[in-house]
Design a protein around this motif. Structure first.
Motif, short mmCIF file in Angstrom:
data_model
loop_
_atom_site.label_atom_id
_atom_site.label_comp_id
_atom_site.label_asym_id
_atom_site.label_seq_id
_atom_site.Cartn_x
_atom_site.Cartn_y
_atom_site.Cartn_z
N UNK A 77 3.51 45.08 -0.56
CA UNK A 77 2.65 45.64 -1.61
C UNK A 77 1.80 44.57 -2.27
N UNK A 78 2.42 43.44 -2.65
CA UNK A 78 1.65 42.40 -3.34
C UNK A 78 0.65 41.73 -2.41
N UNK A 79 1.00 41.57 -1.13
CA UNK A 79 0.04 41.01 -0.18
C UNK A 79 -1.17 41.92 -0.02
N UNK A 80 -0.92 43.21 -0.02
CA UNK A 80 -2.04 44.17 0.11
C UNK A 80 -2.91 44.16 -1.14
N UNK A 81 -2.28 44.02 -2.32
CA UNK A 81 -3.02 44.06 -3.58
C UNK A 81 -3.71 42.76 -3.91
N UNK A 82 -3.20 41.63 -3.42
CA UNK A 82 -3.73 40.31 -3.81
C UNK A 82 -4.14 39.53 -2.56
#
Length: 231
Positions: free
Chosen positions: A123-128
């Motif tokens: 999730x964080x890789x996709x968002x950032x």
């Protein structure tokens, strides 16, 4: 990371009992249907990630990101420390598995925490989306290199948050005992510093990792903790 020296999970009497191995531990746990279906479900979910994760990380690698300024990195030397990094990580994983195997309740929670940690990181890789530091030295993982076939396209944009540091922090939480956690905290700090020396992460990625490990472990505790089955 230093906050992990004082665990957010105080060792209550039930927790201490669950950390003690015994020949009856697995039969007692297996007799409870809730344990069986939770264990089966998390194993299926982890297996379900296998075909998804490589494609996801190749997508992350193909997407441009933002280059960040990181004053802390300028204070550290640049070296290829792949060998020491994975020696620490894989030895820690092996030691933790040896500790958890005769303790099925703790093992179940650790498996759920690891699965949730993977979801949080995706999730964080996709968002950032981020670009790696300019002086990056490719980190060679003898296991992951084969899974992702990074000999042709290294995965270097999987930055926020540091999966290596988060995994180590999760091992700190999964074990029990002050000596265990002190040693594992030192090894976690070492891995965090090594990935910075290799420039495969920003300091922000490393500093955020223990928080996400704690969050995954906390949620896993809620998943695995019915009122009559204490962890």
């Amino acid at each position: 990371m230093a906050t992990l020296l004082t665990s957010p999970f105080p060792q209550t009497a039930p927790e201490i009992r669950s950390a003690r191995p015994g020949g009856h531990a697995w039969p007692a746990a297996w007799a409870w249907a809730g344990f069986r279906w939770r264990l089966g479900l998390v194993l299926l979910l982890l297996l379900g990630l296998l075909p998804v994760v490589p494609q996801f990380y190749h997508f992350i690698q193909s997407r441009p990101g933002q280059l960040l300024a990181d004053p802390l990195l300028t204070l550290l030397p640049v070296h290829d420390v792949s060998g020491p990094t994975f020696a620490l990580i894989y030895s820690s994983i092996a030691a933790t598995l040896v500790f958890l195997t005769p303790r099925p309740k703790l093992l179940l929670r650790a498996l759920w925490a690891y699965y949730l940690l993977q979801l949080l990181r995706m999730l964080t890789l996709w968002l950032v989306p981020l670009e790696p530091p300019t002086s990056l030295v490719v980190l060679h993982d003898p296991l992951m290199d084969r899974i992702f076939e990074v000999t042709t396209q290294p995965i270097v944009r999987d930055l926020f948050f540091s999966g290596h540091t988060a995994t180590m922090a999760l091992l700190v939480l999964a074990g029990r005992g002050r000596k265990w956690r002190r040693v594992m905290v030192l090894m976690t700090v070492a891995v965090g510093l090594l990935v910075l020396v290799q420039r495969v992460h920003y300091s922000y990625d490393v500093l955020a990792a223990p928080f996400f490990a704690w969050l995954a472990y906390w949620v896993a505790g809620r998943v695995c903790k019915p009122r009559f089955f204490r962890f």
